[in-house]
Design an enzyme around this catalytic site. Sequence first.
Site, short mmCIF file in Angstrom:
data_model
loop_
_atom_site.label_atom_id
_atom_site.label_comp_id
_atom_site.label_asym_id
_atom_site.label_seq_id
_atom_site.Cartn_x
_atom_site.Cartn_y
_atom_site.Cartn_z
N GLU A 43 8.62 -88.33 53.02
CA GLU A 43 9.98 -88.37 52.47
C GLU A 43 10.33 -87.01 51.83
O GLU A 43 9.55 -86.44 51.08
CB GLU A 43 10.06 -89.47 51.42
N LYS A 110 18.14 -93.84 53.75
CA LYS A 110 17.46 -94.75 52.83
C LYS A 110 18.45 -95.73 52.19
O LYS A 110 19.50 -95.33 51.70
CB LYS A 110 16.76 -93.92 51.73
N CYS A 146 10.33 -95.31 51.82
CA CYS A 146 9.77 -95.61 50.50
C CYS A 146 10.29 -96.91 49.87
O CYS A 146 9.84 -97.99 50.22
CB CYS A 146 10.00 -94.43 49.56
N SER A 172 5.67 -91.58 46.93
CA SER A 172 5.36 -92.60 45.92
C SER A 172 4.37 -92.03 44.91
O SER A 172 3.23 -91.75 45.26
CB SER A 172 4.77 -93.84 46.60
N GLY A 285 -8.31 -73.96 24.11
CA GLY A 285 -9.16 -74.00 22.94
C GLY A 285 -10.23 -75.06 23.12
O GLY A 285 -9.92 -76.22 23.37
N LEU A 286 -11.49 -74.65 23.02
CA LEU A 286 -12.62 -75.57 23.18
C LEU A 286 -13.20 -75.83 21.80
O LEU A 286 -13.80 -74.95 21.19
CB LEU A 286 -13.66 -74.97 24.11
N GLY A 288 -15.32 -78.40 20.74
CA GLY A 288 -16.53 -79.20 20.59
C GLY A 288 -16.25 -80.68 20.53
O GLY A 288 -17.16 -81.49 20.41
N ASP A 291 -11.65 -84.34 23.65
CA ASP A 291 -10.43 -84.06 24.42
C ASP A 291 -10.49 -82.70 25.10
O ASP A 291 -10.18 -82.57 26.29
CB ASP A 291 -9.21 -84.14 23.50
N THR A 392 -4.63 -79.82 24.85
CA THR A 392 -5.74 -80.76 25.02
C THR A 392 -5.49 -82.12 24.37
O THR A 392 -6.39 -82.93 24.29
CB THR A 392 -7.04 -80.16 24.45
N LYS A 507 8.63 -84.59 18.15
CA LYS A 507 7.49 -83.77 18.55
C LYS A 507 7.27 -83.84 20.06
O LYS A 507 7.04 -82.81 20.72
CB LYS A 507 6.22 -84.26 17.85
#
Length: 543
Positions: A43, A110, A146, A172, A285-286, A288, A291, A392, A507
Amino acid sequence: MAELNLCLAQLDFTVGAIYNNTALILKTIREQGQQHDIIVFPELAITGYPPEDLLLRNDLSQAVDNAVEQISAAASDCVVIVGHPQHVGGELFNAMSVLHRGECLLRYFKQRLPNHGVFDEQRYFIPGHESQVFEWHGVRIGLQICEDLWHPEPLQRLAEDDIDFVLSINASPYELNKHEQRLGVLRQRVSESSKPIVYLNNCGGQDELVFDGHSVVMDDDGQLLAELPHCQTTLTSLSYENGKLHCQTFPPHKSQNDLANVYDALVLAVRDYVTKNGFPGVVLGLSGGIDSALTLAIAVDALGADKVQAVMMPFRYTSDMSLEDAEKQAHTLGVQYDSVPIEPMFDQFMQQLTPLFKGAETDTTEENLQSRCRGVLLMALSNKTGSLVLTTGNKSEMAVGYATLYGDMCGGFAPIKDVPKLLVYQLAEYRNTLGDCIPQRVIDRPPSAELAPDQVDSDSLPDYGDLDRILALYVERDWSVTDIVAAGFSEEDVRRVVRLVDLNEYKRRQSAVGPKVTPRNFGKDRRYPITSHYRYELQRQGQ
């Protein structure tokens, strides 16, 4: 006896890339045309799905017309069936054209235009009203697009026209358990019509949508004859002979588990968002924590370790465990890893702010400032290198506002934005079954933002088991406070969670886009006003 060979092209088309999409279609025609009588594309393949307000542009319409002409001219050895927008007079239709040797043999519009959840088709298209049957080499094919298959009437009209099978082209989007839903709908249509169905789906990531492919062929008894891969582009051959459909490749199989499907969808979403938007790589940003650990795993699986940079930004509250686990995962996955302490810049901010904060108690302001220092660092790296910042945060946090604007919400794409916290843990466990990736301590330890001494998430939020279930009922199913409490949850917890969800709409409006994997995401699916007194009025009425 009539015979027919078809090629099903489960491919990845980019929205607005009419030239490149057409080039992909022409390439497929060159490679597959001599071996097949018909090649089928999904589609709106020419424009990609969903083109949204690009459809309002006159220059896009002309480009689509030119593409249809090129495809039709190239279809010399075979027939090509392809989806695209089509203007007729002053009206625009979601069309499916049957093209051969410079001509349009047939065009279907459609009939059912979805206008719910992530879909806005009634904003752009006019519904068609006529069924269309395409006959080639003595085989009669009923055409559908669809949403048509999700309603009984379009197929009922086709079934009355002595067709051999139904061909449906689709875009889809994926969500949890979507494949089972589709199979249920297809079996219902087969039961009503006694006609086999060839169901071809789009495959690829498009902003917050993931098209998972997973195309299928179903016989007139509702049994699967073929099942194409989940979240993988592919071509397959299908034949119709002796009154039956046959597929030698991709025989029906036991579908992989839901966790595998979700994970693969997230990987595809990240890969396509980054590559289609031209970013050379990503930075994140890691911390520890769980997430960022899952986000890093997804990024590496999507792009390769050489295109991923992980940055640990410790503060005085960052535990040794977090430092050790972050470094261990980064080294395990082979990504660039850097550690940049934020304490010096935090202290400088506080030095400037202290006169302005005179007489005020320490509160979440100082916690948020830590997060915003980290956001500044990541955005600076993004500006300097061109890499995209991945945020994250998970769905549970986004729902209740447990995230800092211009801090950990900084970034351009949010891979786990629609993944509830408990599912984050499940996906982390699943990823580790594929190979060493996320340190087990990250999975086992209590979750914490580490913005204050001995802080854990449960200090500020209900248990994630309860929180995720309350959110699912309120956000995804629109249950009332009264109904959720009646389901066995603490009224205090329910009212608190509902209040937080409503308060933090502002937010979420400023958050990065992320892929939809649940039945209702924050974005296209759920469009709530920021300024609203609906909840206040219900509370006054005791509801």
